[in-house]
Design an enzyme around this catalytic site. Sequence first.
Site, mmCIF file in Angstrom:
data_model
loop_
_atom_site.group_PDB
_atom_site.id
_atom_site.type_symbol
_atom_site.label_atom_id
_atom_site.label_comp_id
_atom_site.label_asym_id
_atom_site.label_seq_id
_atom_site.Cartn_x
_atom_site.Cartn_y
_atom_site.Cartn_z
ATOM 1 N N GLY A 1 7.475 3.087 -0.101
ATOM 2 C CA GLY A 1 6.603 2.070 -0.698
ATOM 3 C C GLY A 1 7.053 1.645 -2.078
ATOM 4 C CE1 TYR B 1 4.115 9.110 10.425
ATOM 5 C CE2 TYR B 1 5.959 9.507 11.916
ATOM 6 C CZ TYR B 1 5.424 8.868 10.815
ATOM 7 O OH TYR B 1 6.189 7.977 10.114
ATOM 8 C CB THR C 1 -0.957 0.031 1.214
ATOM 9 O OG1 THR C 1 -0.209 0.157 2.426
ATOM 10 C CG2 THR C 1 -1.825 -1.215 1.243
ATOM 11 C CB THR D 1 2.320 5.879 -6.190
ATOM 12 O OG1 THR D 1 2.013 6.765 -5.113
ATOM 13 C CG2 THR D 1 1.122 4.984 -6.504
#
Length: 184
Positions: free
Chosen positions: A20, A154, A13, A16
Amino acid sequence: MKIDLTGKTALVTGSTAGIGLAIAKGLAGTGAEVVVNGRSQAKVDAAIAAIGKAIPGAKVKGVAADVSTADGCKALVAALPDVDILINNAGIFEPKGFFDIPDEDWTRFFDVNVLSAIRLIRAYLPGMTEKGWGRAIQIASDSALVTPAEMIHYGVSKTALRAVTPGLAKEADGTGGTVNSLLA
């Protein structure tokens, strides 16, 4: 060391760009069929092209779906009902002072950084354990251990992501499936 994941399907996931995309390239280099995921088809297509250029002959496909929502996770699972390797990498961060973080930001961080992984593990781990082999890996952060003052929301979300892992690892114990988290 030569890792051979030929015949395995790996979903990454948030693949792009950044970490990842690097993970997706690495998995493609092991022979796994890699499924790129991002929110837009254009970015998914660009990542597929980048992996194909870096790893000639790589088996790569993509699914555009926003995993920060329950509907997005359902759409992803509908398009890809079975995986052998799940890399929960989708995540967001932003520096913001604690007193400037509204409830909406807390909810958004939890949806993207925690619930996306929980939803996908819930969808994919049973199939992994039934097959007797599978890997679910969460990309957490050192902010889960040392929360930065400017990114408390976060850090809390990455702590939650890291905290869910041991319980799920116990759930999968003895099945051939494993659940782990990495601090990136």
